[in-house]
Write a protein that holds these residues in place. Sequence first.
Motif, PDB file in Angstrom:
ATOM      1  N   SER B 286      84.591  -3.310  -5.141  1.00 50.21           N
ATOM      2  CA  SER B 286      85.593  -3.170  -6.196  1.00 50.21           C
ATOM      3  C   SER B 286      84.942  -3.282  -7.562  1.00 50.21           C
ATOM      4  CB  SER B 286      86.688  -4.222  -6.042  1.00 50.21           C
ATOM      5  OG  SER B 286      86.154  -5.516  -6.205  1.00 50.21           O
ATOM      6  N   HIS B 346      92.991  -4.123  -3.116  1.00 43.88           N
ATOM      7  CA  HIS B 346      93.816  -3.969  -4.318  1.00 43.88           C
ATOM      8  C   HIS B 346      92.982  -3.447  -5.490  1.00 43.88           C
ATOM      9  CE1 HIS B 346      97.372  -6.791  -3.241  1.00 43.88           C
ATOM     10  NE2 HIS B 346      96.870  -6.245  -2.169  1.00 43.88           N
ATOM     11  N   TYR B 347      91.688  -3.630  -5.383  1.00 42.23           N
ATOM     12  CA  TYR B 347      90.843  -3.312  -6.538  1.00 42.23           C
ATOM     13  C   TYR B 347      89.722  -2.319  -6.235  1.00 42.23           C
ATOM     14  CZ  TYR B 347      93.499  -7.236  -8.237  1.00 42.23           C
ATOM     15  OH  TYR B 347      94.545  -8.048  -8.575  1.00 42.23           O
ATOM     16  N   GLN B 351      92.832   1.923  -5.642  1.00 43.38           N
ATOM     17  CA  GLN B 351      93.621   0.706  -5.416  1.00 43.38           C
ATOM     18  C   GLN B 351      94.687   0.866  -4.328  1.00 43.38           C
ATOM     19  OE1 GLN B 351      93.568   0.241 -10.074  1.00 43.38           O
ATOM     20  NE2 GLN B 351      93.772  -1.769  -9.153  1.00 43.38           N
ATOM     21  N   ASN B 392      98.833  -5.832  -9.876  1.00 44.71           N
ATOM     22  CA  ASN B 392      97.456  -5.914 -10.349  1.00 44.71           C
ATOM     23  C   ASN B 392      97.161  -7.271 -10.995  1.00 44.71           C
ATOM     24  OD1 ASN B 392      95.077  -3.865 -10.856  1.00 44.71           O
ATOM     25  ND2 ASN B 392      95.208  -5.144 -12.672  1.00 44.71           N
TER      26      ASN B 392
END
Lengths: 217, 485
Positions: B286, B346-347, B351, B392
């Motif tokens: 990420s 998530h990153y 995403q 986020n």
Amino acid sequence: MGAYRADDDYDYLFKLVLIGDSGVGKSNLLSRFTRNEFSLESKSTIGVEFATRSIRIDDKVVKAQIWDTAGQERYRAITSAYYRGAVGALLVYDVTRHVTFENVERWLKELRDHTDSNIVIMLVGNKSDLRHLRAVNSEDAKTFAEKENMYFMETSALESSNVENAFTEVLTQIHQVVSRKALDVGDDPASLPKGQTINVGNKDDVSAMKKVGCCST
Amino acid sequence: MVKRSEPLRGSINERDHHGYRHQTMKSNSNSNSHSNQEDLKQQDTSSTNSHITTLDSRFNQTLRNVQGLLKGRSFPGKVLITRRSDPPDGAILGSPGVSRSPSEIDSLPNKHMDDPNEDQSHINKPNASTSHNKLKPSMSNPEDRSKEAPRFVMGARATDTARLLKFTKVLGGTTVILDKLRELAWSGVPPYLRPNVWRLLLGYAPPNSDRREGVLRRKRIEYFDCVAQYYDISDNERTDEEINMLRQIAVDCPRTVPDVTFFQQAAVQKSLERILYTWAIRHPASGYVQGINDLATPFLVVFLSEHLEGSIDNWSIADLDPEKISDVEADCYWCLSKLLDGMQDHYTFAQPGIQRLVFKLKELVRRIDEPVAKHIDEQGLEFLQFAFRWFNCLLIREIPFHLVTRLWDTYLAEGDALPDFLVYIFASFLLTWSDKLLKLDFQEMVMFLQHLPTNNWSHQELEMVLSRAFMWHTMFDSCPNHLAT
């Protein structure tokens, strides 16, 4: 739907995007233009943010729907979705950080990959108030802008200099393009090039198109 | 039905489902009976029964709290509302001193026992009124509040002292039972215990107290080795990508929680920069993503609170011994790492983890509040357009900073189940303004959701969001069919 209040009457709705490296001042340009506000304490933009403002061009009311995007590369996958349907763009760099100017080329490619070729682009060198820290020569930027067929302006969101001009210029140019097209195609909005139709996710998808039956005409 | 793959799910939730399903979801009992039996086997029958009774009343309590919210609205849990009224309330009303498993009384998610230094009177303000008014934007209008008498009183709460005793008891043993700690922490952790509780919940500090000091010492040294190896080097030893990342972090650190002056101190920003850069280098999939800077801040504040007195507004990091700063920084680093371990995708590029949760959020909202979901859809508003930032930055951007640590008590208590539970919290958060949303068109909605009126929020509003999330989770999570398209 449908029941617009009087202050929401407009003849044209144009979608603009604000792009450029992180920290160049996109969000402050937007807040300066739409709310006449500037904040030294602004946070980074995550994903996209949005604001609108209507201005008068000639005898028409033009509403700008402006999408402010996150500058970090990682967000491009998310933010590029918002380019679709944009008829104007402000590509912003920071006159005190040369690297943000170097990246303009990549932003331009990104933009051209995702938008209609008629899009009106203005290259904006922001933070012109920081004269002692200037790292990007105005002439270089101007030359580059001409080469790439972009308009160019230096702004300071902090001092509120040229911000109004930059947005107004972009909107005026779009307006001219649209009027010219409207003439060319005989005033039939339905025959506008497909690429000009905006998808803002709203039912009043009328970018670059005259609002049908608008009461203010 | 019960996800065994989520061992860290707060036992509170899982057992609630059981208690609740066991007695109420007759229609679904076939599909549930297996997991129920399985669980029941693990407990002796008598304790199970009392457990179920208590859990049942706990559920009812939450349910009644939330009923007020949903007054006049149809929602898919109707069947639950009409179930028997609950005498077991008396059980909860018993004096807190009565010996009972400490975990049971406290699990009501909407309790306000987090801050011993908080004015206790606010605890007694009826949450109920908040719920009645929750649909109005003027949530905190005191007049509205007083007009409506509370239709229900919160289940008698243990006094703060009793609650502190429970924490002390759970934390005091040679081995901390994490499930018990989660259950307690879900409803809020007393500030002075927060640093220890968070370190434990995140699995950074070991539950075994004999090992704890040694492990922490080793981890702190390890962090500083990493800093020396990755951060304290010259730029010509870095790749272009690394230089870019460092630049991005340097741009973001001064813009991190800019409204709290403490974060404007140069030393704080330097610490943040080291934490973020070291984390980014060690997580190349990420790397640093904007917003992760926000996620480090609750840890900084909580771990600094061990060493700095008074309000954050008066903190000066310069007052602190550099060695202590190092320890705090290391703890932040490891806790941030642990938190993000559960949300790796998530990153990463595009995403996907966030996109998936945004999709689930949309589904859940559709299930809970059809009119709002329909309106949002008709206006062409995409959930991604507002909920992306929520996921986020885990809502840090959306509520006042002084409420963030309380919210994170619940996050960390959820453990591995957090990403899924976020969907419920965010649905509850969004629907706080359901009536308001119905009146807005596309543009108004986008702008409203970008700047939600939470400035004046107190713990009360946040507790209501969490209570509802808890209830919806209990209702829906055990019944995935409710959420199937």
